[in-house]
Write a protein that holds these residues in place. Structure first.
Motif, short mmCIF file in Angstrom:
data_model
loop_
_atom_site.label_atom_id
_atom_site.label_comp_id
_atom_site.label_asym_id
_atom_site.label_seq_id
_atom_site.Cartn_x
_atom_site.Cartn_y
_atom_site.Cartn_z
N THR A 4 -2.00 -5.31 6.60
CA THR A 4 -1.63 -4.69 5.34
C THR A 4 -1.02 -3.33 5.53
OG1 THR A 4 -3.83 -3.77 5.12
CG2 THR A 4 -3.45 -5.90 4.09
N ALA A 5 -0.94 -2.86 6.76
CA ALA A 5 -0.32 -1.56 6.98
C ALA A 5 1.14 -1.61 6.58
CB ALA A 5 -0.43 -1.17 8.45
N THR A 6 1.65 -0.52 6.02
CA THR A 6 3.01 -0.48 5.51
C THR A 6 3.83 0.48 6.30
OG1 THR A 6 2.34 1.18 3.93
CG2 THR A 6 2.30 -1.08 3.17
N ARG A 634 -8.30 -1.93 -1.97
CA ARG A 634 -7.87 -1.73 -0.59
C ARG A 634 -8.74 -2.52 0.38
NH1 ARG A 634 -9.91 1.19 3.38
NH2 ARG A 634 -8.58 1.75 5.15
N THR A 635 -10.05 -2.51 0.17
CA THR A 635 -10.97 -3.20 1.06
C THR A 635 -10.76 -4.70 1.00
OG1 THR A 635 -12.60 -1.44 0.80
CG2 THR A 635 -13.39 -3.57 1.63
N ARG A 636 -10.61 -5.23 -0.22
CA ARG A 636 -10.40 -6.67 -0.34
C ARG A 636 -9.06 -7.08 0.28
NH1 ARG A 636 -11.61 -7.37 -5.25
NH2 ARG A 636 -13.66 -8.32 -4.93
N SER A 637 -8.03 -6.28 0.05
CA SER A 637 -6.73 -6.61 0.63
C SER A 637 -6.81 -6.64 2.15
CB SER A 637 -5.69 -5.57 0.18
OG SER A 637 -4.45 -5.83 0.76
N ARG A 638 -7.48 -5.66 2.74
CA ARG A 638 -7.64 -5.62 4.19
C ARG A 638 -8.47 -6.81 4.67
NH1 ARG A 638 -7.62 -1.40 7.74
NH2 ARG A 638 -5.75 -0.84 6.57
N LEU A 639 -9.53 -7.15 3.93
CA LEU A 639 -10.43 -8.23 4.33
C LEU A 639 -9.71 -9.57 4.35
CD1 LEU A 639 -13.44 -8.99 4.94
CD2 LEU A 639 -13.66 -9.47 2.50
N ASN A 641 -6.18 -10.13 4.06
CA ASN A 641 -4.87 -10.18 4.70
C ASN A 641 -4.96 -9.89 6.20
OD1 ASN A 641 -3.68 -10.80 2.28
ND2 ASN A 641 -3.26 -8.67 1.76
N SER A 642 -5.40 -8.72 6.56
CA SER A 642 -5.39 -8.34 7.97
C SER A 642 -6.48 -9.07 8.76
CB SER A 642 -5.58 -6.82 8.11
OG SER A 642 -5.53 -6.44 9.45
N THR A 643 -7.73 -8.94 8.31
CA THR A 643 -8.82 -9.63 9.00
C THR A 643 -8.62 -11.14 8.90
OG1 THR A 643 -10.25 -7.80 8.27
CG2 THR A 643 -11.31 -9.70 9.32
N GLY A 644 -8.11 -11.58 7.77
CA GLY A 644 -7.83 -13.01 7.61
C GLY A 644 -6.80 -13.51 8.60
N PHE A 645 -5.82 -12.67 8.91
CA PHE A 645 -4.81 -13.03 9.92
C PHE A 645 -5.46 -13.20 11.29
CE2 PHE A 645 -1.34 -11.50 12.85
CZ PHE A 645 -0.58 -12.66 12.77
N PHE A 646 -6.37 -12.30 11.64
CA PHE A 646 -7.07 -12.41 12.91
C PHE A 646 -7.95 -13.67 12.94
CE2 PHE A 646 -7.11 -7.49 12.85
CZ PHE A 646 -5.79 -7.47 13.24
N PHE A 647 -8.63 -13.94 11.84
CA PHE A 647 -9.46 -15.14 11.76
C PHE A 647 -8.61 -16.39 11.87
CE2 PHE A 647 -11.91 -18.45 9.61
CZ PHE A 647 -13.17 -18.29 10.17
#
Length: 777
Positions: A4-6, A634-639, A641-647
């Protein structure tokens, strides 16, 4: 799904007096939330950049130290170095070989050998062969994967940093890879997995960098990171075919991204169909076409180097072998005439077509009745019972003498010792009730009432009509003419009544390459016969794509045949829990051993937090259905999108192995393990730094239509965002995790580095889950 980093950039002035508030109209236009988040990220990077750089430098140095420490031990061939060291030597000798893996990783080893001036004289025949006495620059070979394995730790850190995670989260993710015994052990030997894992990690990093350019599509950086993502994917699949899983990871993220771009309800509206087509075509070019071009390129290099005949010849067609110099098979090829005495050999099992006076039993063990005809079997040794005379289908005449046998001719085979004719008929074979029995019958039956059942077609692989049938070089299928079954054999021995020889039967499946035979010799032809003269053969050419397609078919087929059991094979469900490892090397005199095993505490932590992540997402979804919003935006988006991508990366590199029937080992889990380490780092961030920031307040204000409070704008720096109690807790968590993992790493180091030797008590204390370690008694 991605970070989610821009991208960094300046804050555009949205509320110009007298103008209407601007709303983004596509991925190239900024919404106010994107601008606020991006400017905050810019200040965050500036505020903590040196902290991140120092930590990156330290972790990189430690990675190189851990991979190179004692790399010269042992100074003899270890485990699969017998394969990949041998292949590097063949490259340097330009000798053709065959392997089920694509060439990129092996070419890197050959390149390293070329750099140090090695000539490839040592062929790594046996585990335990001495490198010192054979004067092999083995440290240089091992340095290649050690360098790549060290850089994998660096890339893991960069993935977290580029994704906008706090320093403790970056250190935890990279530290789990840094201190993992399996990653260390696999990257200190002449093996392919260091190349594979680094390429997979780079594909994640480059895609995250590409995704961060989504607000400036088709720009220079956008194209750069898209092409680099494709190149990393190509290196992945060009090392091992399991690299395809990285394509699934990136492809899934791309599909989700494109689906979002198509949505007219998204902020700024969806793309027009022509613009969407451009985005789709660009991604297809960068992530499919470019990788495929590089994939083909490595095979072109492979074919260009391997110009001499070698041990891989037998896996290729005669036409392919004609492109190799010094090919013994083609030099010994002799045209076969009718009435020649020949020996036929099965290409795959090397067994000769054989017959003898013994008969099939009246009944088999399952109660089926046989024909009680003369046995026809596969025999590993050459003797006179393997001699068959090739006869024409029509009535014998003197004019047939000296006539060449050709492709698609109908022939008979006469077994010389028993003077009987080969026959197949509609009787079930001993082991395969669906396949036909092969036997022989007397001459009067062969030319009488059973004449049709003794006719076979010579069908040369890739042969043309009228092509001459030759010994050694003509690979062919022997097709029973009336029933259209192919003569076939397999390695399961017959019972004692069959003298433990191989069964010969008629296979109804004609396509498999396991039906292929060749004429090994012509015993009736004297050595000084003019037909045995060996004129100098000219090396021929063959179109690259034709060679590539043939090699691909052979690689895939042999890959699928790797189904036999192995004492150290393991199943996918065992990997996340590290239930067993692999013995790489032992030294009886010193009680030293290399046992391939991950860091148990690190693996169990990663596997546990994968389950925790799934539970968090599930709980959040249930809460939202019940009207409870427990997480800020922000926390949900990170959880998700980003962490979801790693998972997603973990899942796509793990679950497909459950569908495979081939041999599997612990090292197949290494790419998935790296992804699980990323999830661990992300959850450290989630648990200890999940406080709403000014970004969330700004977002809520925009959603509610409120104007920002008057006064000068002020960016929140990383030192402010990641500070206070949450950062203290994060650092404590980071320290505890790294201390525990480091202790486990150190405890198992003797098994990873192969020294020092351990006594019985020390070995027993390391059998945490019953690991099958040597010298435990």
């Amino acid at each position: 799904m991605a970070s989610t980093a821009t991208p960094q950039g300046s804050l555009r002035q949205r509320n110009v007096p007298g103008s209407k508030k601007k709303v983004g109209t596509g991925p190239g236009d900024d919404t106010e939330l994107d601008t606020l988040v991006r400017s905050a990220k810019q200040a965050s990077v500036a505020g903590s950049e040196w902290d991140y750089k120092i930590a990156l430098a330290v972790i990189t140095v430690l990675a190189f130290v851990s991979r190179f420490w004692g790399i010269s031990h042992p100074n003899e061939v270890v485990f699969d170095e017998v394969h990949f060291g041998k292949f590097a030597s063949y490259y340097l000798e330009k000798t053709y070989f065959f392997d089920v893996h694509p060439p990129f990783g092996k070419l890197l080893f050959a390149f390293m050998g070329w750099l140090v001036g090695y000539d490839g004289h040592f062929h790594f025949e046996n585990i335990g062969d001495s490198y010192i006495s054979n004067k092999v620059p083995y440290v240089a070979f091992r340095a290649m994967p050690a360098i790549l394995g060290s850089l994998t730790v660096t890339v893991t850190y960069l993935i977290m940093w580029e994704s906008g995670y706090s320093l403790p989260a970056c250190i935890v993710a990279a530290g789990l890879v840094l201190l993992d015994n399996a990653h260390i052990g696999q990257t200190r030997l002449i093996l392919l997995d260091a190349t594979l894992v680094l390429a997979m990690a780079c594909s994640l990093l480059f895609y995250i960098k590409f995704y961060k350019q989504r607000h400036e599509p088709f720009g220079r950086k956008w194209w750069k990171w898209l092409i680099l993502t494709g190149f990393a994917l190509s290196c992945d699949i060009s090392t091992k075919y399991v690299g395809l899983f990285a394509f699934v990871t990136i492809g899934s993220a791309v599909v989700i991204d494109l689906w979002d771009l198509l949505d007219v309800k998204r902020p700024g509206g969806g793309l027009s169909l022509p613009d969407f087509g451009k985005h789709f075509a660009a991604r297809a070019f960068g992530l499919i076409i470019i990788p495929f071009i590089f994939y083909l390129f490595w095979f072109q290099v492979h074919f260009s180097i391997l110009s001499r005949s070698g041990p891989g010849d037998d896996f290729m067609s005669p036409e392919f072998q004609e492109t190799l110099s010094d090919n013994v098979m083609l030099a010994n090829a002799v045209t076969i005439d009718y009435y020649d005495s020949i020996t036929l050999r099965h290409k795959e099992t090397k067994a000769y077509l054989h017959s003898h006076d013994a008969r099939y039993p009246l009944r088999y063990d399952d109660g089926r009745v046989s024909s009680q005809g003369q046995q026809v079997t596969g025999y590993p040794y050459n003797d006179t019972n393997n001699h068959w005379q090739i006869l024409p289908a029509e009535v014998e005449t003197e004019q047939q003498m000296g006539r060449h046998v050709k492709n698609h001719d109908l022939v008979r085979l006469r077994h010389l010792v028993t003077n009987t004719i080969l026959l197949s008929h509609d009787v079930a074979s001993p082991f395969y009730p669906t396949n036909q029995e092969f036997t022989t019958v007397p001459l009067e039956d062969a030319y009488g009432g059973r004449s049709a059942d003794t006719l076979f077609e010579v069908r040369i692989e890739g042969g043309k009509n009228g092509q001459e049938f030759k010994s050694v070089s003509s690979h062919f299928k022997f097709i029973h003419n009336p029933s259209k079954v192919a003569m076939w054999t397999h390695t399961t021995p017959l019972p004692d009544w069959g003298h433990r020889q191989q069964e010969i039967n008629g296979n109804k499946q004609l396509a498999p390459s396991s039906n292929v035979w060749l004429v090994d010799d012509i015993p009736s032809l004297p050595e000084d016969h003019p037909r045995r003269e060996k004129p100098e053969k000219q090396v021929k050419t063959m179109p690259f794509l034709k060679k590539w397609f043939e090699l691909q078919r052979s690689m895939f087929w042999h890959n699928n045949q790797l189904t036999s059991s192995h004492p150290y094979a393991s199943q996918p469900y065992q990997w996340p829990f590290l239930l067993r490892g692999v013995s790489f090397w032992t030294q009886n005199d010193t009680r030293q051993q290399i046992y391939f095993l991950g860091n148990p505490l690190g693996w169990w932590l990663a596997s546990s937090l994968l389950a925790v992540y799934a539970g968090i997402v599930g709980a959040d979804q249930v809460s939202l259905r019940r009207g409870i919003d427990a997480l800020d935006h922000r926390t949900r988006s990170r959880l998700y999108n980003s962490t979801g991508f790693f998972f997603l990366a973990w899942a796509t590199h793990f679950f497909p192995f459950f569908l495979m029937g081939r041999q599997l080992f612990l090292h197949h889990y290494l790419p998935a393990h790296l992804a699980s380490c990323l999830v661990v780092g992300a959850l450290v961030e989630f648990v200890f730094n999940a406080d709403p920031s000014s970004e969330e307040a700004s977002y809520q204000a925009i959603k509610s239509g409120k104007k920002p409070a008057p006064g000068p704008k002020r960016h929140v720096t990383a030192r402010e965002r990641f500070s206070g109690q949450s950062m203290v807790s994060a650092w404590i968590a980071c320290g505890v995790i790294m201390a525990v993992v480091a202790a486990s790493w150190y405890f198992f180091l003797p098994l990873t580095y192969g020294y020092p030797g351990l006594n019985v008590d020390q070995i027993v204390r390391r059998k945490w889950l019953g690991y099958d370690l040597h010298f435990a008694k």
